[in-house]
Every structure is written in C-alpha cells, then in structure tokens.
Design a protein around this motif. Structure first.
Motif, PDB file in Angstrom:
ATOM      1  N   MET A  24       0.840  -1.200   0.000  1.00 11.59           N
ATOM      2  CA  MET A  24       0.000   0.000   0.000  1.00 11.59           C
ATOM      3  C   MET A  24       0.876   1.251   0.000  1.00 11.59           C
ATOM      4  O   MET A  24       1.942   1.274   0.615  1.00 11.59           O
ATOM      5  N   GLU A  25       0.389   2.299  -0.659  1.00 15.97           N
ATOM      6  CA  GLU A  25       1.002   3.619  -0.568  1.00 15.97           C
ATOM      7  C   GLU A  25      -0.073   4.637  -0.191  1.00 15.97           C
ATOM      8  O   GLU A  25      -1.253   4.452  -0.489  1.00 15.97           O
ATOM      9  N   VAL A  26       0.362   5.691   0.481  1.00 17.19           N
ATOM     10  CA  VAL A  26      -0.556   6.657   1.088  1.00 17.19           C
ATOM     11  C   VAL A  26      -0.297   8.050   0.533  1.00 17.19           C
ATOM     12  O   VAL A  26       0.858   8.501   0.482  1.00 17.19           O
ATOM     13  N   PHE A  27      -1.358   8.725   0.141  1.00 20.07           N
ATOM     14  CA  PHE A  27      -1.277  10.115  -0.303  1.00 20.07           C
ATOM     15  C   PHE A  27      -2.031  11.006   0.680  1.00 20.07           C
ATOM     16  O   PHE A  27      -3.022  10.581   1.294  1.00 20.07           O
ATOM     17  N   GLY A  28      -1.561  12.236   0.817  1.00 19.98           N
ATOM     18  CA  GLY A  28      -2.230  13.219   1.667  1.00 19.98           C
ATOM     19  C   GLY A  28      -2.649  14.427   0.850  1.00 19.98           C
ATOM     20  O   GLY A  28      -2.106  14.689  -0.237  1.00 19.98           O
ATOM     21  N   GLY A  29      -3.606  15.171   1.374  1.00 22.83           N
ATOM     22  CA  GLY A  29      -4.087  16.364   0.687  1.00 22.83           C
ATOM     23  C   GLY A  29      -3.166  17.556   0.874  1.00 22.83           C
ATOM     24  O   GLY A  29      -2.040  17.427   1.353  1.00 22.83           O
ATOM     25  N   SER A  30      -3.659  18.715   0.504  1.00 19.95           N
ATOM     26  CA  SER A  30      -2.844  19.924   0.562  1.00 19.95           C
ATOM     27  C   SER A  30      -2.518  20.286   2.013  1.00 19.95           C
ATOM     28  O   SER A  30      -3.421  20.328   2.859  1.00 19.95           O
ATOM     29  N   PRO A  31      -1.259  20.567   2.324  1.00 23.25           N
ATOM     30  CA  PRO A  31      -0.873  20.817   3.716  1.00 23.25           C
ATOM     31  C   PRO A  31      -1.452  22.098   4.308  1.00 23.25           C
ATOM     32  O   PRO A  31      -1.461  22.259   5.521  1.00 23.25           O
ATOM     33  N   ASP A  32      -1.962  22.995   3.456  1.00 20.25           N
ATOM     34  CA  ASP A  32      -2.570  24.223   3.969  1.00 20.25           C
ATOM     35  C   ASP A  32      -4.080  24.092   4.161  1.00 20.25           C
ATOM     36  O   ASP A  32      -4.756  25.054   4.497  1.00 20.25           O
TER      37      ASP A  32
ATOM     38  N   VAL B 201       1.614  -3.424   3.908  1.00 20.83           N
ATOM     39  CA  VAL B 201       3.029  -3.054   3.891  1.00 20.83           C
ATOM     40  C   VAL B 201       3.212  -1.802   3.033  1.00 20.83           C
ATOM     41  O   VAL B 201       2.924  -1.822   1.825  1.00 20.83           O
ATOM     42  N   ILE B 202       3.663  -0.723   3.649  1.00 19.46           N
ATOM     43  CA  ILE B 202       3.944   0.513   2.919  1.00 19.46           C
ATOM     44  C   ILE B 202       5.432   0.492   2.561  1.00 19.46           C
ATOM     45  O   ILE B 202       6.295   0.824   3.377  1.00 19.46           O
ATOM     46  N   LYS B 203       5.735   0.059   1.354  1.00 22.48           N
ATOM     47  CA  LYS B 203       7.133  -0.202   0.980  1.00 22.48           C
ATOM     48  C   LYS B 203       7.988   1.057   1.033  1.00 22.48           C
ATOM     49  O   LYS B 203       9.178   0.995   1.351  1.00 22.48           O
ATOM     50  N   SER B 204       7.401   2.205   0.712  1.00 22.64           N
ATOM     51  CA  SER B 204       8.181   3.446   0.735  1.00 22.64           C
ATOM     52  C   SER B 204       8.475   3.909   2.153  1.00 22.64           C
ATOM     53  O   SER B 204       9.400   4.687   2.380  1.00 22.64           O
ATOM     54  N   GLY B 205       7.646   3.444   3.109  1.00 24.95           N
ATOM     55  CA  GLY B 205       7.765   3.912   4.486  1.00 24.95           C
ATOM     56  C   GLY B 205       7.260   5.321   4.691  1.00 24.95           C
ATOM     57  O   GLY B 205       7.374   5.874   5.785  1.00 24.95           O
ATOM     58  N   GLN B 206       6.660   5.908   3.664  1.00 30.35           N
ATOM     59  CA  GLN B 206       6.232   7.307   3.726  1.00 30.35           C
ATOM     60  C   GLN B 206       4.783   7.402   4.212  1.00 30.35           C
ATOM     61  O   GLN B 206       3.851   7.033   3.503  1.00 30.35           O
TER      62      GLN B 206
END
Length: 354
Positions: A158-166, A191-196
């Motif tokens: 799995m990989e995770v994205f986030g929205g705009s920090p503001d 498992v988040i392979k990037s660790g991010q």
C-alpha cells in the motif's frame, strides 16, 4: 410652484433609490469560493447562490482561482459592499486573519465553509462534512475489500497520499483512514514499501492531479519495479486522477496487472466514470446540496438574530477558539451503488456519466 413640484418629485425618487440600496445592502450575502478549476467548488458555489436567492437574498459569489491575495481582495470588496454574512471556503486556512478582523469589527458574521479557517476569533460558525468520517470510510473500504476484517493476512502493498498541507481537512481525512488501517499496518498485513506516512512526505500541494501523478511515478519506479502495488489510499478525486494516469503509464489495467484498490472523495464526474471503468474503486460522496441547504439555514438564523443549527461544539479548534460546527454525513460510492446515490437522487444525469 412648478419648480417646487419637480423638486419634491426628485426628493421622492432619490429617497426611493436610497431605500432600495439600503434594502439591497441589508440583504447581501458574500460567498467566497477557492477556485473554478475543481468541479466540486463550482457545484458548491452554484448550489449556495441558488438556495440563498430562493430565500430572497442577494448574493455576491466570487472565485479566487487559488490565489490567496485574490481571496483577500474579494473579501475586502464584500465587506465594503456591506455584506451581512460571509460564507468562506478558504484557499489557505491560515491566511485570512487580517481580513476577518476587518469583518468582525464591522459586525459581519463569518461561516467557514467546508474548510476551517484558523487563527481568527471572528470565525463564528463552521459547516462541513464529517471529515474524520471521510477517512474512516476510505479505510473501511480498503479493510473490507481485502478481507482484513475477516482475518486475511496478506501481505498487501500500500502507498498513502495526503491532501494539501494548507487545508485543515487534509489532516482529518488522513487521521480517519490511518487510524482505521493502523492495526493492519502494525500486524504486517498492509506493507507501505516506501515507508512514507507522515504528511510532510505524502501531502500534495493544492490538491493538484499533476502533483499526485509525479509522486506516484516516483513511487512506482523506486519501489514497485518487481511487484505491483495493491492499494493506494488517495484522500480525494483530483489526486486519484493523477494516480490513475501514472498507473496507466506504468501498464496497470490489464488482466496480468490490474489496477490497485484506489480511494477518492467528491464523486467528480471524471472519477465516477473511472469507477464505472474499474480504474478507481470508490469515492466518498458529499452531497453539496445538503451542505448548501445547511449553510442557508445558518445564514437565515444569523440574519434573524437567532442561533444557527450546530451539532459539534468540541472538535474544531482553530487555534483561537473552538468553532461551533455542523457536520453533514458523507457516504461512499462504488460501482455497485453509484446509480442509486448519484443518478436516482438527481445529482447527475446518466448522460453526464457517459
């Protein structure tokens, strides 16, 4: 006598004009939206204007085109024109303190629309959807689709994205999803392979599709050359569009390399078409008609000097005060239920989704 009669007539006409202007100003509501570049803000603005005008209010609706400076100017103009209530969907939740100070000192009430405005005591109310629940819905969808709640161990990448920090909402979306998925990440089923996972690593400025596409390109190159990614947690539809573009370019979408589970939010027409095509798995539906109706109720209460409806007085602290809020409830849409949610309800026509 003739001159006197003309003079009296002029006085009456001028008095009527001034009375009309005063009435117009006393009935003026300002609505500031962040941009026309995303479908949802066009719908939000249009719904708001329509509902308020049905109630007899004059509406000043302006789009700032993702420029904080322009949004400040728009709000200053609304204050000068004598708006009695400002409904503001902020571009940068930290950048409006000065202009809201002006509004507050002028006795103008402020409703933060969908995005909490931080750092100002003059944010009177907040209307939004339950943003933490949005993330929970996305997390639950991933959990249930993979069968994690039924004991499936995976492991799934799995990989995770986030929205705009503001955007304050981005943190609530992320919190709801990650709190839901945390047990499965800790157990190794996900498992988040990037660790991010930190917002400083996963946030996409301005919710830009191209930003999400570039980051997904990098993730696929760095971590998924030898195995596919099974899940991508995307907090909204504009990011999902960029992610799908990246996945297609990398060859996803075939029987041998199917698209991963991909979440979203807003049910934009482009993304509903992606749901139907099997490119995106789900999107959280936030019916902007519901939110517009609730904000109109808030505006009417403020104009009448009564208390607007709220159902949360604890969650949304803007750094200066806890802002009384009304949270509407979101639901998820996927290929199995989108017709009932979106077409049968009249939100879209079938032609719009072809």
């Amino acid at each position: 006598m003739k001159k006197l009669g003309i003079l009296l007539l002029l006085i009456v006409v001028m008095a009527t004009l001034f009375a009309g202007c005063a009435k117009e100003e006393s009935n003026l509501i300002g609505v500031s939206m962040p941009t026309k570049s995303l479908q949802r803000w066009n719908q939000d603005g249009a719904n708001m204007k329509t509902e308020l005008e049905k109630k007899g209010y004059k509406v000043e609706l302006l789009y700032a085109e993702d420029s904080v400076d322009q949004q400040v100017k728009d709000l200053e103009n609304m204050i000068t024109k004598g708006c009695k209530v400002l409904v503001v969907a902020s571009i940068d939740g930290e950048a409006l303190k000065g202009v809201l100070d002006e509004a507050g000192k002028a006795g103008i009430k402020v409703i933060a629309y969908d995005r909490l405005i931080r750092g100002s005591e003059y944010v009177d109310y907040y209307a939004t959807f339950d943003n933490y629940l949005v993330g929970v819905l996305q997390g639950n969808y991933i959990m249930q689709t993979l069968g994690l709640d039924k004991g499936e161990q995976g492991p799934f990448t799995m990989e995770v994205f986030g929205g705009s920090p503001d955007d304050n909402n981005a943190y609530f979306f992320n919190g709801g999803a990650m709190d839901t998925l945390k047990p499965y990440i800790e157990s190794g089923a996900l498992v988040i392979k990037s660790g991010q996972t930190d917002m400083s690593q996963i946030a996409i400025q301005g919710w830009k599709s191209e930003g999400a596409q570039a980051r997904m390109d990098n993730l696929l190159t760095a971590f998924y050359a030898d195995e596919p990614v099974d899940v991508v947690l995307s907090p909204n539809d504009s990011l999902a569009q960029g992610i799908v573009a990246s996945l297609k370019a990398a060859g996803y979408g075939s029987a041998d390399l199917p698209f991963p589970i991909l979440t979203g939010q807003d049910c934009d027409t482009t993304n509903v078409k992606m749901l139907i095509a099997g490119e995106q798995s789900m999107s959280v539906f936030k019916d902007t008609r519901t939110l517009a109706t609730k904000v109109v109720e808030m505006v009417e209460a403020l104009m009448k000097g009564t208390e607007p409806p709220v159902n949360d007085t604890e969650t949304y602290d803007n750094g200066v005060k806890v802002v009384p809020s009304y949270l509407c409830e979101p639901v998820f849409a996927d290929v199995n239920n989108y017709k009932a949610l979106l077409i049968d309800s009249g939100y879209y026509t079938e032609d719009q989704l072809k």
